[in-house]
Design an enzyme around this catalytic site. Sequence first.
Site: not given
Length: 649
Positions: A347, A376, A394, A396, A398, A478, A524
């Site tokens: 992000c 991580r 990911q 991912d 946004h 979330k 997100h």
Amino acid sequence: MSANAALQLITVTLPDGALKQTTTGSTGYDVAKSIGEGLAKAALAVKIDGQLKDLSTPLHDGAKLEIVTRKSEEALELIRHDTAHVLAEAVQALFPGTQVTIGPSIEDGFYYDFARAEPFITDDLGKIEAKMREIIAKGQPFVRQEIARDKAIALFKAKGEEFKVELIQDLGEDQVISLYSQGEWLDLCRGPHMRTTNDVGNAFKLTKVAGAYWRGDSNRPMLQRIYGTAWRDQKELDAYLTRIEEAEKRDHRKLGKQLELFHMQEEAAGMVFWHPKGFSIFKTLENYIRAKIQKADYVEVKTPEVFDRIYWEQSGHWENYKDKMFVVQDAGDEENIKTMGLKPMNCPGHVQIFKQGIKSYRDLPLRMAEFGCCHRNESSGSMHGLMRVRQMTQDDAHIFCTEDQIVPETASFCKLVLEVYKDLGFNDVRIVIATRPDKRAGTDEIWDKAENGLKDAVTKAGLDYQIDPGEGAFYGPKLEFHLTDAIGRSWQCGTLQLDFVLPERLDAHYTAEDGSRQRPVMLHRATLGSMERFIGILIESYAGAFPTWIAPVQAVVMTITNEFDEQGKIFAQQLKDAGIRVVNDARAEKINYKIREHSMQKVPYILVLGAKEIADGNVSVRRFGSEETTVMSQMDLMETLCRDAAMPT
């Protein structure tokens, strides 16, 4: 005035809306008995104004009352909680000097952590189970008592229960300290419990022994954790044990090795070595998601994997997530060494791209996607094959949007993610909204706005949802998508988080229609989540027998004798030219051996050419999972295979 005269009538509301009158001091059991002896006999606990309570809890006027029986949804939690207490009593009876710590119910079961110098062994579990059955058979009532904090501390100190003493000392001065006894044995517990130990039943099994640090802190004592499972009846227990047995057969780590998909090793703990077949699956999923998001007007970007800590401080990750980050030093300038962080998520990088140049309301919504490699620092004990790794990719994205665009963008994403899961074979999907955690960024006003916005968006999208309190991200609530696999397990995969905090912290803005500077809302979202984890889920759900469009090898061509190898090679090349992932097996092995070997590799199509097939322009086809062989024309087979191997659109 007599005691009876002092009693006053109160009214409670039953689940069907009916009103029931009783007297002050009455309990849920009293109401159940007044309705019928059968209900009183079946009653285990009550829900008063939505809160689960002991059956003996006094009622108040105007209460909403629900009688909890073994058929109720809440029954399993009660059974497992009570079974944990029975386990603790049994352990202390068999192994004097053992200290008890905590023992909650968990998904599909329960555990209890014990402090004992000598380790438990697997053989101990049978002895403990036998003792538990003795305790259950006694039918000792679960009795609640409240006690002053100092007396509770003194009581457990006298018993040598130092862990319980610590738990009580950490409670606030105004906290009610409650104990539950079952016969002479007692434990610190908030409750509620069922009526007696007999209500636990015998549909339970202790499953394993593991280590666990006290309060999850590696600097604290190592305890011994005994896991178990408990159900309403033997039928449910047997079904669960069958499911566990099936899950062991489907273990993605075993299948990953058997199918030559990936491996992991200590020198790169928590990081995946993808083999050609496994990486084929990875690329197929990535290309599938990429095609989906391109149709949905996403733009794809790529951001750095290492950022100066200043960005992580600004975003709030340094404060809230640093213990999960890999931190490195920039040694380029010895006089001014910078602290850098490997990105745990994408992000902040996407915000930096958004901030380049002036953005107008006309540019929104801006849907920015990345197959971002993230790191991580998971603890060694928490890592588990592909399911929990330190390096992940990911899918991912946004979405930068205005507040007015939250609802349509949320609805659009929900439609996208449900389509994706259906294409991948998951039709049973549950939606959960995870709300504000204790440790969070942003004001309560912002969180109210974010949570209400997300609930409103999901409702207007025509979807049902459940609430999971306290489990949101530190920067926003979330939306979670929980899918159910082939053997009934639930996996939380896709997410959408509504965030008003990060755009403000990282100073993102756009020019509104009236010329003012406004903060965008950030959504997100991830469809699969971690690509590694999702592939692990796919392996286990399909037991390695992937749909043809996902399978790393979609077809194998083999000939009955080597004299036809050239024809086999030509046919395999034709399939390859048509876009099929095909292997031409020309080894000098017996045909049945090769069929058996490729069947173990779970190849969807095994294609055999012999003299007759070649002469007639046909091919013998065996589909995975079938013992039957069919003969098709090579042209028909080509059409069938191409259709089966086509990526969903």
